[in-house]
Write a protein that holds these residues in place. Structure first.
Motif, PDB file in Angstrom:
ATOM      1  N   ALA A 192       0.864  -1.185   0.000  1.00  0.00           N
ATOM      2  CA  ALA A 192       0.000   0.000   0.000  1.00  0.00           C
ATOM      3  C   ALA A 192       0.895   1.227   0.000  1.00  0.00           C
ATOM      4  N   LYS A 193       0.955   1.920  -1.121  1.00  0.00           N
ATOM      5  CA  LYS A 193       1.942   2.984  -1.308  1.00  0.00           C
ATOM      6  C   LYS A 193       1.415   4.386  -1.036  1.00  0.00           C
ATOM      7  N   THR A 194       0.113   4.553  -0.959  1.00  0.00           N
ATOM      8  CA  THR A 194      -0.452   5.897  -0.788  1.00  0.00           C
ATOM      9  C   THR A 194      -1.367   5.936   0.428  1.00  0.00           C
ATOM     10  N   PRO A 195      -1.584   7.130   0.989  1.00  0.00           N
ATOM     11  CA  PRO A 195      -2.539   7.249   2.100  1.00  0.00           C
ATOM     12  C   PRO A 195      -3.925   6.733   1.739  1.00  0.00           C
ATOM     13  N   LEU A 196      -4.359   6.942   0.512  1.00  0.00           N
ATOM     14  CA  LEU A 196      -5.691   6.482   0.115  1.00  0.00           C
ATOM     15  C   LEU A 196      -5.773   4.960   0.124  1.00  0.00           C
ATOM     16  N   GLU A 197      -4.713   4.283  -0.314  1.00  0.00           N
ATOM     17  CA  GLU A 197      -4.705   2.819  -0.282  1.00  0.00           C
ATOM     18  C   GLU A 197      -4.770   2.312   1.154  1.00  0.00           C
ATOM     19  N   VAL A 198      -4.019   2.955   2.050  1.00  0.00           N
ATOM     20  CA  VAL A 198      -4.051   2.569   3.468  1.00  0.00           C
ATOM     21  C   VAL A 198      -5.434   2.838   4.048  1.00  0.00           C
ATOM     22  N   GLU A 199      -5.997   3.988   3.738  1.00  0.00           N
ATOM     23  CA  GLU A 199      -7.344   4.340   4.212  1.00  0.00           C
ATOM     24  C   GLU A 199      -8.365   3.285   3.802  1.00  0.00           C
ATOM     25  N   LYS A 200      -8.339   2.880   2.541  1.00  0.00           N
ATOM     26  CA  LYS A 200      -9.325   1.916   2.036  1.00  0.00           C
ATOM     27  C   LYS A 200      -9.182   0.566   2.714  1.00  0.00           C
ATOM     28  N   GLN A 201      -7.928   0.128   2.949  1.00  0.00           N
ATOM     29  CA  GLN A 201      -7.727  -1.169   3.601  1.00  0.00           C
ATOM     30  C   GLN A 201      -8.201  -1.142   5.050  1.00  0.00           C
ATOM     31  N   LEU A 202      -7.915  -0.057   5.754  1.00  0.00           N
ATOM     32  CA  LEU A 202      -8.351   0.046   7.145  1.00  0.00           C
ATOM     33  C   LEU A 202      -9.875   0.094   7.240  1.00  0.00           C
ATOM     34  N   ILE A 203     -10.498   0.880   6.377  1.00  0.00           N
ATOM     35  CA  ILE A 203     -11.960   0.996   6.381  1.00  0.00           C
ATOM     36  C   ILE A 203     -12.608  -0.349   6.087  1.00  0.00           C
ATOM     37  N   ARG A 204     -11.976  -1.112   5.200  1.00  0.00           N
ATOM     38  CA  ARG A 204     -12.552  -2.392   4.783  1.00  0.00           C
ATOM     39  C   ARG A 204     -12.612  -3.395   5.933  1.00  0.00           C
ATOM     40  N   HIS A 205     -11.631  -3.341   6.825  1.00  0.00           N
ATOM     41  CA  HIS A 205     -11.522  -4.387   7.844  1.00  0.00           C
ATOM     42  C   HIS A 205     -11.905  -3.954   9.255  1.00  0.00           C
ATOM     43  N   LEU A 206     -11.967  -2.660   9.519  1.00  0.00           N
ATOM     44  CA  LEU A 206     -12.350  -2.202  10.858  1.00  0.00           C
ATOM     45  C   LEU A 206     -13.863  -2.172  11.009  1.00  0.00           C
ATOM     46  N   PRO A 207     -14.386  -2.519  12.177  1.00  0.00           N
ATOM     47  CA  PRO A 207     -15.817  -2.345  12.410  1.00  0.00           C
ATOM     48  C   PRO A 207     -16.202  -0.885  12.239  1.00  0.00           C
ATOM     49  N   LYS A 208     -17.287  -0.635  11.564  1.00  0.00           N
ATOM     50  CA  LYS A 208     -17.687   0.723  11.217  1.00  0.00           C
ATOM     51  C   LYS A 208     -17.782   1.624  12.439  1.00  0.00           C
ATOM     52  N   GLU A 209     -18.262   1.072  13.549  1.00  0.00           N
ATOM     53  CA  GLU A 209     -18.526   1.900  14.728  1.00  0.00           C
ATOM     54  C   GLU A 209     -17.265   2.349  15.458  1.00  0.00           C
ATOM     55  N   VAL A 210     -16.095   1.788  15.126  1.00  0.00           N
ATOM     56  CA  VAL A 210     -14.866   2.187  15.826  1.00  0.00           C
ATOM     57  C   VAL A 210     -13.891   2.929  14.919  1.00  0.00           C
ATOM     58  N   ILE A 211     -14.246   3.119  13.654  1.00  0.00           N
ATOM     59  CA  ILE A 211     -13.296   3.739  12.716  1.00  0.00           C
ATOM     60  C   ILE A 211     -12.854   5.121  13.187  1.00  0.00           C
ATOM     61  N   HIS A 212     -13.810   5.929  13.688  1.00  0.00           N
ATOM     62  CA  HIS A 212     -13.439   7.286  14.115  1.00  0.00           C
ATOM     63  C   HIS A 212     -12.510   7.258  15.326  1.00  0.00           C
ATOM     64  N   LYS A 213     -12.594   6.205  16.155  1.00  0.00           N
ATOM     65  CA  LYS A 213     -11.673   6.070  17.279  1.00  0.00           C
ATOM     66  C   LYS A 213     -10.337   5.482  16.836  1.00  0.00           C
ATOM     67  N   ALA A 214     -10.391   4.524  15.923  1.00  0.00           N
ATOM     68  CA  ALA A 214      -9.172   3.840  15.479  1.00  0.00           C
ATOM     69  C   ALA A 214      -8.174   4.815  14.885  1.00  0.00           C
ATOM     70  N   HIS A 215      -8.668   5.859  14.265  1.00  0.00           N
ATOM     71  CA  HIS A 215      -7.800   6.920  13.754  1.00  0.00           C
ATOM     72  C   HIS A 215      -6.917   7.471  14.873  1.00  0.00           C
ATOM     73  N   HIS A 216      -7.505   7.750  16.014  1.00  0.00           N
ATOM     74  CA  HIS A 216      -6.748   8.292  17.151  1.00  0.00           C
ATOM     75  C   HIS A 216      -5.883   7.218  17.801  1.00  0.00           C
ATOM     76  N   TRP A 217      -6.366   5.985  17.866  1.00  0.00           N
ATOM     77  CA  TRP A 217      -5.555   4.904  18.419  1.00  0.00           C
ATOM     78  C   TRP A 217      -4.225   4.791  17.671  1.00  0.00           C
ATOM     79  N   LEU A 218      -4.309   4.807  16.354  1.00  0.00           N
ATOM     80  CA  LEU A 218      -3.101   4.664  15.541  1.00  0.00           C
ATOM     81  C   LEU A 218      -2.192   5.879  15.658  1.00  0.00           C
ATOM     82  N   ILE A 219      -2.783   7.073  15.655  1.00  0.00           N
ATOM     83  CA  ILE A 219      -1.985   8.301  15.773  1.00  0.00           C
ATOM     84  C   ILE A 219      -1.257   8.351  17.115  1.00  0.00           C
TER      85      ILE A 219
END
Length: 229
Positions: free
Chosen positions: A156-183
């Motif tokens: 995954a070479k671009t931020p958009l590719e990483v974004e799409k992979q994370l969105i695909r596999h994370l439960p929808k209800e935690v995506i907004h939190k997972a952003h902060h977890w990773l940061i």
């Protein structure tokens, strides 16, 4: 560890250890957050939080920010990175908010990216932080940590590719939190040059740690630990 298991372990860990995960930027409303996020590009949150109190005090609304001059606004933000461009972006953003959106911060990514100084990452931050929308902002921390953990593929070479992979596999209800977890994990533990693996609590699911452990064993002439499935 299968990808599904890795994501579940990641979510289970942070849901328990960091149930409340929020931006470290100081703000009181969507307009202030938008200004702070635009300023934070390639700059630390700590620096932005030093600059914004006076800025928000003297320009508490988009209307007041739109009415200022370049020289006046530059004085407030001259200590941040790229102050010339950010001064232009803030004035342009404020004018568009006033003229096209009635002075209100729009709540969709497609509308937000029309604003000067707002790219997809910033738009994802605003929509996920303010409205808890399932959008994933990918900055350097998210990009690095998600790859090291094995949540996304190495190709995954671009931020958009990483974004799409994370969105695909994370439960929808935690995506907004997972952003902060990773940061936050990237900011304080999984540092770019010297990750603090010795104090990290999720090495059990980290591919970066596993690879380095195997490499260290080879250098010491020891048989490597068996790989996880």
């Amino acid at each position: 560890m299968l990808k599904k298991e890795r994501f579940k372990a990641f979510v289970d860990h942070f849901a328990l250890q960091m149930p409340v995960a929020e931006t470290e930027l100081a703000y009181e409303n969507p307009y202030q957050l938008l200004v702070a996020v635009i300023l934070s590009a390639q700059c630390t949150d700590k620096r932005i939080n030093m600059v914004t109190p006076a800025l928000f005090r003297d320009f508490p609304t988009p209307e007041l920010l739109a009415a200022t001059t370049f020289d006046e606004l530059f004085h407030y933000i001259r200590s941040v990175s790229y102050p010339n461009n950010k001064t232009k972006h803030l004035i342009g953003m404020a004018n568009m908010l006033v003229n096209d959106f009635g002075g209100e911060v729009p709540s969709t990514v497609n509308e937000l990216v029309k604003l000067p100084g707002v790219g997809r990452k910033t738009a994802n931050v605003i929509t996920s932080v303010v409205w808890n929308q399932p959008n994933m902002a990918v900055d350097t921390h998210v990009f690095r940590v998600s790859k090291r953990l094995g949540l996304v593929t190495q190709n995954a070479k671009t931020p958009l590719e990483v974004e799409k992979q994370l969105i695909r596999h994370l439960p929808k209800e935690v995506i907004h939190k997972a952003h902060h977890w990773l940061i936050l994990h990237g900011r304080y533990t999984c540092l770019a040059r010297t990750p603090k693996c010795d104090t990290c609590s999720i090495t059990h699911l980290c591919r970066y740690f596993e690879r380095n452990k195997i490499q260290a064993a080879k250098m010491e002439g020891l048989p490597p630990a068996p790989k996880k499935s």
